[in-house]
Enzyme design. Structure first.
Site, PDB file in Angstrom:
ATOM      1  CG  ASP A 138      -1.959  -1.125   1.028  1.00 40.01           C
ATOM      2  OD1 ASP A 138      -1.641  -2.286   1.358  1.00 40.01           O
ATOM      3  OD2 ASP A 138      -3.043  -0.845   0.502  1.00 40.01           O
TER       4      ASP A 138
HETATM    5  C1  LIG Z   1      -2.332  -4.434  -5.344  1.00 41.90           C
HETATM    6  S1  LIG Z   1      -2.021  -3.830  -3.789  1.00 41.90           S
HETATM    7  C2  LIG Z   1      -3.329  -4.425  -2.836  1.00 41.90           C
HETATM    8  C3  LIG Z   1      -3.084  -4.176  -1.385  1.00 41.90           C
HETATM    9  O1  LIG Z   1      -4.201  -3.453  -0.861  1.00 41.90           O
HETATM   10  C4  LIG Z   1      -4.789  -4.274   0.127  1.00 41.90           C
HETATM   11  O2  LIG Z   1      -5.369  -3.537   1.163  1.00 41.90           O
HETATM   12  P1  LIG Z   1      -6.979  -3.333   1.187  1.00 41.90           P
HETATM   13  O3  LIG Z   1      -7.604  -4.626   0.734  1.00 41.90           O
HETATM   14  O4  LIG Z   1      -7.269  -2.995   2.639  1.00 41.90           O
HETATM   15  O5  LIG Z   1      -7.248  -2.173   0.260  1.00 41.90           O
HETATM   16  C5  LIG Z   1      -3.652  -5.114   0.642  1.00 41.90           C
HETATM   17  O6  LIG Z   1      -2.825  -4.424   1.530  1.00 41.90           O
HETATM   18  C6  LIG Z   1      -2.974  -5.471  -0.650  1.00 41.90           C
HETATM   19  O7  LIG Z   1      -1.669  -5.926  -0.521  1.00 41.90           O
END
Ligand SMILES: CSC[C@H]1O[C@H](OP(=O)(O)O)[C@H](O)[C@@H]1O
Length: 354
Positions: free
Chosen positions: A246
């Site tokens: 992220d």
């Molecule tokens: C392609 S990066 C996706 C990344 O985002 C996710 O977080 P969230 O589902 O809370 O938006 C997760 O950290 C992933 O690695």
């Protein structure tokens, strides 16, 4: 069922409501910035790149349906809209990067002699639309470069075994994915033996989303609980751990879904390489170390309840950080569209790749 997180044509934006997956595949219309920010905040849409893409396209559809009549009005609306979208979820850097880049782009364009407010509005819409194709292009590069690197650096004659966390595929991006992009590229090369995907409590991106993508594409995979990661690494010949990001900062410290840090510690203990797969749009070189990254804390109900039914003891305290930070010392390599870099090479690698 579709794997497109976003369906867009000029004037129309629909997002796959990921809160309902895998049971149902429902697209919800997003008519403007407020709805876009709500979709991001409630995690109908999630994933660092997808957040920036949906946020920017929500601005594009609102501008298309209700174009400002004055340049000053456009500049103010874009600035305030991007602030609203950035505020929806603070940890992933992609939306903030998009906001900064769009505001700078629009300021430059607005300085050009004789440019009309309609021309400026059209350029903002086109800028937002360009994010879709760029993200898929970046992800295919990440997938191919990551697959090549892993094949060159691991000894897996029977095929590569990957352990991954959360969801980093087509449901977290505009398509193909980052860590799951590496999986897709290994599969396309015929060199993937198996994927272990973690459940990824409490939002269950692994059991609901990654498992859904892997089954959909007939990629050999096994779902494990987060607590099974250590024994899986010890007993299932894991070749590499590959996760998303992220926010990757200047020294390589990386914020990613909570549980990533412990996977990195376990990988170190078992002598397994640990890779972060992320586009440059997920990198924030303005922050020197991970200690500066704001970690989002989410509602306690996301941890205590399952499908709206409370399973945790009433009255217990809850801590529900959505992310944790993996120190760069535990990261073998960062797989970007510009190449695979050791953490200490990241800054130079990205600046040369521009
Ligand atoms: C392609 S990066 C996706 C990344 O985002 C996710 O977080 P969230 O589902 O809370 O938006 C997760 O950290 C992933 O690695």
């Amino acid at each position: 069922m579709s794997l497109e997180s976003v369906r867009y044509r000029r004037g129309s934006l629909q997002v796959l409501n990921q809160l309902l997956l895998p049971q149902s595949s429902q697209y919800d219309s997003v008519s403007g910035v407020r709805e876009g920010a709500d979709a991001i905040r409630t995690m109908k849409v999630r994933g660092a790149p997808a957040i920036a893409i949906v946020g920017s396209l929500s601005l594009a559809v609102e501008l298309t349906s209700n174009p400002p009549q004055q340049t000053a009005e456009l500049l103010t609306f874009v600035r305030e809209s991007m602030e609203r979208l950035v505020g929806a979820r603070p940890t992933a850097v992609n939306m903030k990067r998009a906001a900064d880049e769009l505001n700078a782009f629009l300021s430059r364009e607005a300085e050009k002699p004789g440019v009309t407010v309609q021309e400026l509005t059209d350029r903002v819409v086109q800028w937002a639309e360009s994010l879709l194709e760029k993200d898929v292009r970046d992800n295919r590069l990440i997938g191919d470069l990551g697959a090549q690197h892993i094949l060159q650096t691991t000894n897996a004659p029977a095929g590569v075994v990957i352990l991954t966390h959360c969801n980093t595929g087509s449901l977290a991006t505009a398509g193909y994915g980052t860590a799951l992009g590496v999986v897709r590229s290994l599969q396309a090369l015929g060199r993937l033996s198996h994927v272990f995907c973690t459940e990824t409590r409490p939002y269950n991106q692994g059991s609901r989303l990654t498992a859904y993508e892997l089954v959909y594409e007939k990629i050999p995979a096994t779902l494990i609980t987060d607590s099974m990661a250590a024994v899986t690494m010890r007993e299932r010949q894991v070749s590499a751990v590959v996760v998303g990001a992220d926010r990757v900062v200047a020294n390589g410290d990386t914020a990613n879904k909570v549980g990533t840090y412990q996977l990195a510690v376990l990988a170190k203990h078992h002598g397994i390489p640990f890779y972060v797969a992320a586009p440059s749009t997920s990198c924030d070189l303005s922050l020197p170390t991970g200690g500066s990254i704001v970690i989002e804390e989410r509602p306690s109900q996301e941890l205590t309840d399952i499908n709206g039914v409370r399973v945790a003891a009433p009255g217990i305290g809850v801590w529900n950080p959505a992310f944790d930070v993996t120190p760069h010392e535990l990261i073998t390599g960062i797989i970007t569209e510009h190449g695979v870099f050791r953490p200490e090479e990241l800054r130079d690698g990205l600046s040369q790749g521009k």
